[in-house]
Design a protein around this motif. Structure first.
Motif, short mmCIF file in Angstrom:
data_model
loop_
_atom_site.label_atom_id
_atom_site.label_comp_id
_atom_site.label_asym_id
_atom_site.label_seq_id
_atom_site.Cartn_x
_atom_site.Cartn_y
_atom_site.Cartn_z
N ALA A 69 0.83 -1.21 0.00
CA ALA A 69 0.00 0.00 0.00
C ALA A 69 0.86 1.26 0.00
CB ALA A 69 -0.94 0.00 1.20
N ARG A 70 1.95 1.24 0.73
CA ARG A 70 2.83 2.42 0.80
C ARG A 70 3.49 2.73 -0.53
NH1 ARG A 70 6.04 3.21 6.27
NH2 ARG A 70 6.41 5.12 5.14
N LYS A 71 3.54 1.73 -1.41
CA LYS A 71 4.16 1.93 -2.73
C LYS A 71 3.16 2.47 -3.75
CE LYS A 71 7.59 -1.64 -1.96
NZ LYS A 71 8.09 -2.96 -2.34
N ALA A 72 1.88 2.50 -3.41
CA ALA A 72 0.87 3.03 -4.33
C ALA A 72 1.08 4.52 -4.52
CB ALA A 72 -0.53 2.76 -3.78
N PRO A 73 0.93 5.02 -5.73
CA PRO A 73 1.16 6.45 -5.99
C PRO A 73 0.24 7.37 -5.17
CG PRO A 73 0.64 5.28 -8.04
CD PRO A 73 0.57 4.30 -6.92
N GLU A 74 -0.96 6.91 -4.83
CA GLU A 74 -1.93 7.74 -4.09
C GLU A 74 -1.63 7.80 -2.60
OE1 GLU A 74 -3.41 5.37 -7.36
OE2 GLU A 74 -2.87 4.70 -5.38
N PHE A 75 -0.80 6.91 -2.10
CA PHE A 75 -0.57 6.82 -0.66
C PHE A 75 -0.12 8.15 -0.07
CE2 PHE A 75 1.89 6.05 3.14
CZ PHE A 75 1.07 5.20 3.86
N LYS A 76 0.84 8.80 -0.69
CA LYS A 76 1.37 10.06 -0.15
C LYS A 76 0.28 11.13 -0.07
CE LYS A 76 4.95 13.56 -0.80
NZ LYS A 76 4.14 14.55 -0.16
N ASP A 77 -0.59 11.17 -1.07
CA ASP A 77 -1.68 12.16 -1.05
C ASP A 77 -2.61 11.92 0.13
OD1 ASP A 77 -0.66 13.34 -3.37
OD2 ASP A 77 -1.86 12.02 -4.65
N TYR A 78 -3.02 10.66 0.34
CA TYR A 78 -3.87 10.34 1.49
C TYR A 78 -3.15 10.66 2.79
CZ TYR A 78 -7.32 7.83 -1.35
OH TYR A 78 -8.30 7.50 -2.25
N PHE A 79 -1.89 10.30 2.87
CA PHE A 79 -1.10 10.55 4.08
C PHE A 79 -1.09 12.04 4.41
CE2 PHE A 79 2.79 11.53 6.32
CZ PHE A 79 2.84 10.55 7.31
N ASP A 80 -0.81 12.87 3.41
CA ASP A 80 -0.74 14.32 3.63
C ASP A 80 -2.08 14.89 4.08
OD1 ASP A 80 1.93 14.27 2.91
OD2 ASP A 80 1.57 14.97 0.87
N VAL A 81 -3.16 14.48 3.42
CA VAL A 81 -4.49 14.99 3.76
C VAL A 81 -4.89 14.57 5.18
CG1 VAL A 81 -6.95 14.73 3.23
CG2 VAL A 81 -5.31 15.15 1.39
N LEU A 82 -4.69 13.31 5.50
CA LEU A 82 -5.07 12.81 6.82
C LEU A 82 -4.21 13.42 7.92
CD1 LEU A 82 -5.76 9.13 5.85
CD2 LEU A 82 -7.45 10.79 6.65
N TRP A 83 -2.94 13.58 7.67
CA TRP A 83 -2.06 14.16 8.68
C TRP A 83 -2.47 15.61 8.96
CZ3 TRP A 83 0.37 11.51 11.99
CH2 TRP A 83 1.36 12.07 12.78
N LYS A 84 -2.87 16.35 7.91
CA LYS A 84 -3.34 17.72 8.09
C LYS A 84 -4.63 17.76 8.92
CE LYS A 84 -4.42 21.88 5.39
NZ LYS A 84 -4.19 22.77 6.45
N GLU A 85 -5.51 16.79 8.72
CA GLU A 85 -6.75 16.68 9.51
C GLU A 85 -6.45 16.51 11.00
OE1 GLU A 85 -10.01 16.94 9.07
OE2 GLU A 85 -10.04 17.15 6.90
N LEU A 86 -5.34 15.87 11.30
CA LEU A 86 -4.99 15.61 12.70
C LEU A 86 -4.26 16.76 13.37
CD1 LEU A 86 -3.81 11.91 12.35
CD2 LEU A 86 -6.01 12.74 13.21
N ASP A 87 -3.97 17.82 12.62
CA ASP A 87 -3.25 18.97 13.18
C ASP A 87 -4.06 19.57 14.32
OD1 ASP A 87 -1.64 21.11 13.70
OD2 ASP A 87 -1.89 22.07 11.75
N VAL A 88 -3.47 19.61 15.49
CA VAL A 88 -4.19 20.09 16.68
C VAL A 88 -4.36 21.61 16.70
CG1 VAL A 88 -3.54 18.15 18.14
CG2 VAL A 88 -2.06 20.14 18.03
N ASN A 89 -3.66 22.32 15.82
CA ASN A 89 -3.76 23.78 15.79
C ASN A 89 -4.93 24.27 14.97
OD1 ASN A 89 -1.42 24.15 17.37
ND2 ASN A 89 -0.16 23.72 15.57
N ASP A 90 -5.60 23.39 14.25
CA ASP A 90 -6.76 23.78 13.44
C ASP A 90 -8.03 23.76 14.25
OD1 ASP A 90 -5.31 24.31 11.21
OD2 ASP A 90 -5.69 22.39 10.26
#
Length: 55
Positions: A34-55
């Protein structure tokens, strides 16, 4: 591997947003493939931003 991810809000926890995960993985879907899928980084970035406690 999950086909969807739900991000929870702070207490009281509610579903803040849900994402349907669609990765282009051939064969058996494992964490390593799954980590090798081209879309993985996009999902990772979006989800990590959702978890930002400053928002």
């Amino acid at each position: 591997m999950a086909d969807s991810v739900s991000v929870l809000s702070r207490r009281p926890a509610r579903i803040k947003k849900s994402y349907k995960i669609e990765l282009s993985v051939e064969g058996q879907k494992t964490p390593l493939t799954a980590r090798k899928a081209p879309e993985f980084k996009d999902y990772f970035d979006v989800l990590w931003k959702e978890l930002d406690v400053n928002d």
